[in-house]
Design an enzyme around this catalytic site. Structure first.
Site, short mmCIF file in Angstrom:
data_model
loop_
_atom_site.label_atom_id
_atom_site.label_comp_id
_atom_site.label_asym_id
_atom_site.label_seq_id
_atom_site.Cartn_x
_atom_site.Cartn_y
_atom_site.Cartn_z
N GLN A 1 -4.90 -0.48 -5.02
CA GLN A 1 -5.41 -1.69 -5.69
C GLN A 1 -6.13 -1.38 -6.99
OE1 GLN A 1 -7.13 -4.69 -3.13
NE2 GLN A 1 -8.45 -5.46 -4.77
N CYS B 1 -2.94 -2.38 6.06
CA CYS B 1 -3.20 -1.04 6.61
C CYS B 1 -4.64 -0.94 7.12
CB CYS B 1 -2.92 0.03 5.57
SG CYS B 1 -3.75 -0.20 4.00
N CYS C 1 0.84 -1.20 0.00
CA CYS C 1 0.00 0.00 0.00
C CYS C 1 0.88 1.25 0.00
CB CYS C 1 -0.91 -0.01 1.22
SG CYS C 1 -1.77 1.55 1.52
N GLU C 2 0.65 2.16 -0.93
CA GLU C 2 1.50 3.34 -1.03
C GLU C 2 1.21 4.37 0.05
OE1 GLU C 2 -0.70 6.30 -4.21
OE2 GLU C 2 0.57 4.71 -5.01
N HIS C 3 0.11 4.21 0.79
CA HIS C 3 -0.24 5.18 1.82
C HIS C 3 0.47 4.92 3.15
CE1 HIS C 3 -4.02 5.44 -0.77
NE2 HIS C 3 -3.34 6.55 -0.96
N HIS C 4 0.70 3.64 3.45
CA HIS C 4 1.34 3.31 4.73
C HIS C 4 2.50 2.33 4.59
CE1 HIS C 4 -2.82 4.55 5.90
NE2 HIS C 4 -2.16 5.19 6.84
N HIS D 1 -5.68 -5.87 2.94
CA HIS D 1 -4.76 -4.76 3.15
C HIS D 1 -4.39 -4.70 4.63
CE1 HIS D 1 -5.55 -2.47 -0.76
NE2 HIS D 1 -6.31 -3.55 -0.82
#
Length: 243
Positions: free
Chosen positions: A174, A204, A133-136, A202
Site C-alpha cells: 500500500q 491477508c 497484496c504482493e506478499h500473499h 487487507h
C-alpha cells in the site's frame, strides 16, 4: 538491477541465458517480511524479460501451473465446476487484476489549460480501489482520496480514477501504491502540489495471520503545498480524515 519506465528490472540469469527464480531457503525471514507487510522498493520489481511473452503465452503457462497447484491440493479437476478454473485464473491474472504490470495498459492522459484560473485544490475522494497484496496475493480493498492544485494544467476527473486503477492492478504494497499514484500525477500535471490518501482493508490481515476483520490501513503522500499544515488540514477535512 535497473529502473525502466517506473519498474525495477531485476532477475538472475543462468548460463544458458534463462532467467532463474531463487527458491526460499529461509522461511522465517520470508514470513517476517510478509506478516509485517514490508515493501522493498518504490518501483514495482520486474524481470528484464517481463514482456517478452504475449498475454496468451503467459496465460497458457499460468493455466498449466495453476492446474498443478489445484491437483496438488487434491482437487478433482474433472468436476464441471473446477475444470475451467485454471483458465479463468490465468485470464484474471494477466488481463484483469494484474494488467497494470504492462505499460501498454497505462491510461493515456490529456492535459488542458486551466481556463477558469481555478487556484484552489481539486479533490477527488472515495475512488474505488481494488489491488492485490504482493506478499500473499490476497485482495486489498478500499478508497483513495486525491487532490492537486493546478499549475496551469488540469486533467479530466475520470483520469484521476484511471491512474489509481492502473497502479492498483498489480501486486502491491500500500505504501508503494500511494507513492506511485502521487508521482504519476505530479509528472502529468507538472506540479508538486499533489496529495494522496488511501484507506484500505487487507484480506491477508483479515482472513489469515492475525485474522483481524475490523482494522484498515491508512497511507498518505503529501507534496508541495500539501506539506503545509493549513493545506493538509483542509484536504483531510474534505475527505473526512480531519476535524
Amino acid at each position: 538491477m535497473m529502473k525502466v519506465n517506473g519498474f525495477i528490472k531485476s532477475g538472475s540469469v543462468s548460463r544458458n541465458g534463462q532467467n532463474t527464480i531463487p527458491r526460499v531457503n529461509n522461511s522465517s525471514s520470508v514470513d517476517l517480511i510478509g506478516d509485517h507487510h514490508v515493501g522493498t522498493s518504490v518501483d514495482t520489481p520486474m524481470r528484464p524479460d517481463a514482456f517478452e511473452k504475449t498475454d496468451q503465452e503467459k496465460m497458457a503457462v499460468i493455466e498449466d501451473h495453476f492446474r498443478e497447484i489445484m491437483e496438488t491440493l487434491g482437487l478433482d479437476l474433472t468436476d464441471d465446476s473446477l475444470s475451467g478454473t485454471p483458465h479463468r485464473v490465468a485470464k484474471m491474472y494477466v488481463q484483469e487484476i494484474f494488467n497494470g504490470l504492462n505499460p501498454v495498459n497505462k491510461p493515456k492522459i490529456s492535459v488542458f489549460g486551466n481556463k477558469f484560473n481555478y487556484g484552489e485544490m481539486l479533490v477527488e475522494r472515495n475512488i474505488n480501489l481494488n489491488s492485490t497484496c504482493e506478499h500473499h496475493f490476497l485482495p486489498i480493498v478500499g478508497k483513495a482520496h486525491v487532490a492537486y492544485i493546478a499549475n496551469g494544467q488540469v486533467i479530466g476527473l475520470s483520469k484521476i480514477n484511471r491512474v489509481v486503477d492502473y497502479f492498483a492492478r498489480r501486486p502491491q504494497v500500500q505504501e508503494r501504491l500511494t507513492v506511485q499514484i502521487a508521482n504519476e500525477l505530479k509528472q502529468i500535471l507538472q506540479t508538486e502540489d499533489v496529495a494522496v490518501v488511501i484507506d484500505a482493508k487487507h484480506l491477508c490481515v483479515s482472513s489469515r495471520g492475525i485474522e483481524d476483520e475490523s482494522s484498515s490501513t491508512v497511507t498518505a503522500e503529501y507534496s508541495g503545498v500539501f506539506k503545509e499544515k493549513e493545506r493538509k488540514d483542509e484536504f483531510l477535512k474534505y475527505v473526512s480524515f480531519g476535524k
